[in-house]
Design a protein around this motif. Structure first.
Motif, mmCIF file in Angstrom:
data_model
loop_
_atom_site.group_PDB
_atom_site.id
_atom_site.type_symbol
_atom_site.label_atom_id
_atom_site.label_comp_id
_atom_site.label_asym_id
_atom_site.label_seq_id
_atom_site.Cartn_x
_atom_site.Cartn_y
_atom_site.Cartn_z
ATOM 1 N N SER A 198 0.858 -1.241 0.037
ATOM 2 C CA SER A 198 -0.024 -0.026 -0.053
ATOM 3 C C SER A 198 0.945 1.190 -0.163
ATOM 4 O O SER A 198 1.880 1.154 0.728
ATOM 5 C CB SER A 198 -0.771 0.124 1.363
ATOM 6 O OG SER A 198 -1.406 1.313 1.330
ATOM 7 N N ASN A 199 0.317 2.240 -0.604
ATOM 8 C CA ASN A 199 1.175 3.583 -0.806
ATOM 9 C C ASN A 199 0.493 4.574 0.333
ATOM 10 O O ASN A 199 0.864 5.823 0.311
ATOM 11 C CB ASN A 199 1.044 4.165 -2.104
ATOM 12 C CG ASN A 199 1.852 3.315 -3.348
ATOM 13 O OD1 ASN A 199 2.926 2.708 -2.964
ATOM 14 N ND2 ASN A 199 1.592 3.278 -4.293
ATOM 15 N N SER A 200 -0.577 4.076 1.029
ATOM 16 C CA SER A 200 -1.141 5.000 1.765
ATOM 17 C C SER A 200 -0.372 5.236 3.188
ATOM 18 O O SER A 200 0.231 4.370 3.511
ATOM 19 C CB SER A 200 -2.640 4.302 2.294
ATOM 20 O OG SER A 200 -3.187 4.886 3.309
ATOM 21 N N ASP A 201 -0.592 6.370 3.706
ATOM 22 C CA ASP A 201 -0.024 6.702 4.934
ATOM 23 C C ASP A 201 -0.939 6.599 6.001
ATOM 24 O O ASP A 201 -0.666 6.597 7.376
ATOM 25 C CB ASP A 201 0.273 8.445 4.901
ATOM 26 C CG ASP A 201 1.263 8.680 3.771
ATOM 27 O OD1 ASP A 201 2.151 7.853 3.643
ATOM 28 O OD2 ASP A 201 1.387 9.737 3.134
ATOM 29 N N VAL A 202 -1.934 6.077 5.701
ATOM 30 C CA VAL A 202 -2.852 5.506 6.895
ATOM 31 C C VAL A 202 -2.156 4.151 7.724
ATOM 32 O O VAL A 202 -2.073 3.420 6.881
ATOM 33 C CB VAL A 202 -4.427 5.220 6.196
ATOM 34 C CG1 VAL A 202 -5.301 4.826 7.663
ATOM 35 C CG2 VAL A 202 -4.797 6.533 5.789
ATOM 36 N N GLU A 203 -2.513 4.203 9.062
ATOM 37 C CA GLU A 203 -1.845 3.141 9.874
ATOM 38 C C GLU A 203 -2.804 1.847 9.661
ATOM 39 O O GLU A 203 -3.945 2.191 9.593
ATOM 40 C CB GLU A 203 -1.747 3.527 11.193
ATOM 41 C CG GLU A 203 -0.741 4.540 11.655
ATOM 42 C CD GLU A 203 0.561 4.373 11.919
ATOM 43 O OE1 GLU A 203 0.699 2.841 11.534
ATOM 44 O OE2 GLU A 203 1.349 4.949 12.232
#
Length: 256
Positions: A198-203
């Motif tokens: 995933s490229n998301s910054d969400v934990e």
């Protein structure tokens, strides 16, 4: 974001055919082998999807087409789940692939539920027969019509009823392995980190990929203080990517 491809796998093999003089305490020489072993059947399923099954019932000792099929699945997979797969299934597949001059599949990460059981628990037994019944609540299939070795012998004899029983047996083993993995997943130390896909910054939970995380205290190490999370989806624990000190310093510098 790409979801990781997680494959659950189980194989059944045909035995060696050998000449022997005794049933007890005898070494079999290489020149006593009449026919080599091969792969009879393979069941595989993408995590959460329907089982896929192939076998060699038309020509039980010719597994090349079966090998090409399972190689394509392994080539697509990121993670492979199996029961005793690191010692048996994957090595057996590799042995047959190289023997048939079939090139290797792309690198995979393996999770062997038998090794997980040995590492993290002290169960009565680490066999799928026991783990499936008592832990996964998905019993391993039995083969009553063709008990024991008779099932393999009848499959080699091209008995279609035996092949249908082999199919049920193989598929049920994969279903039991999948449920066992899902039950064990929150306990697995060193589980492949699904966040790398995933490229998301969400934990997110590194074990199951869920963002249903609840902050629950801190983890203290030699290197710093990390926020601790519990996953509301799989129940596993994980830790923040950055130390709490780094986060607090960043906030001060940015004026937040």
């Amino acid at each position: 974001m790409r979801k990781p491809k997680i494959l659950v796998l189980d194989i059944e093999t045909a035995p060696l055919k050998v000449y022997t003089w005794s049933l007890w305490d005898e070494n079999t020489g290489l020149n006593q082998i009449v026919e080599e072993w091969s792969i009879l059947a393979v069941c595989a399923k993408w995590l959460g999807k329907k089982p896929m099954y192939r076998d060699t019932r038309k020509s039980p000792r010719n597994d090349r087409k079966l090998l090409l099929w399972v190689r394509a699945l392994l080539d697509e997979a990121d993670i492979v789940i199996s029961q005793n797969g690191q010692s048996f299934d994957i090595k057996k597949i590799n042995a047959r692939l190289i023997a048939e001059n079939i090139p290797p599949y792309s690198p995979i990460r393996q999770i062997d539920t038998k090794l997980v059981a040995k590492k993290h628990f002290a169960f009565t037994s680490n066999r799928l027969e026991w783990l499936g019944r008592h832990i996964a609540k998905e019993p391993k299939s039995s083969h009553k019509k063709f008990p024991g070795f008779e099932l393999w012998a009848q499959c080699l004899a091209k008995n279609n009823a035996a092949w249908e029983e082999m199919k049920r047996y193989n598929i049920q083993d994969v279903r039991a392995t999948e449920k066992l993995y899902l039950k064990m997943r929150p306990w697995i130390a060193g589980h492949p980190n699904l966040n790398v896909f995933s490229n998301s910054d969400v934990e997110k939970c590194p074990k199951c990929g869920s963002d249903d995380l609840f902050s629950n205290g801190f983890r203290f190490t030699q290197g710093g203080k990390y926020r601790r999370f519990r996953c509301g989806s799989c129940g596993g624990w994980c830790f923040g990517k950055a130390t709490q000190l780094l986060k607090e310093t960043t906030k001060l510098l940015l004026g937040d």
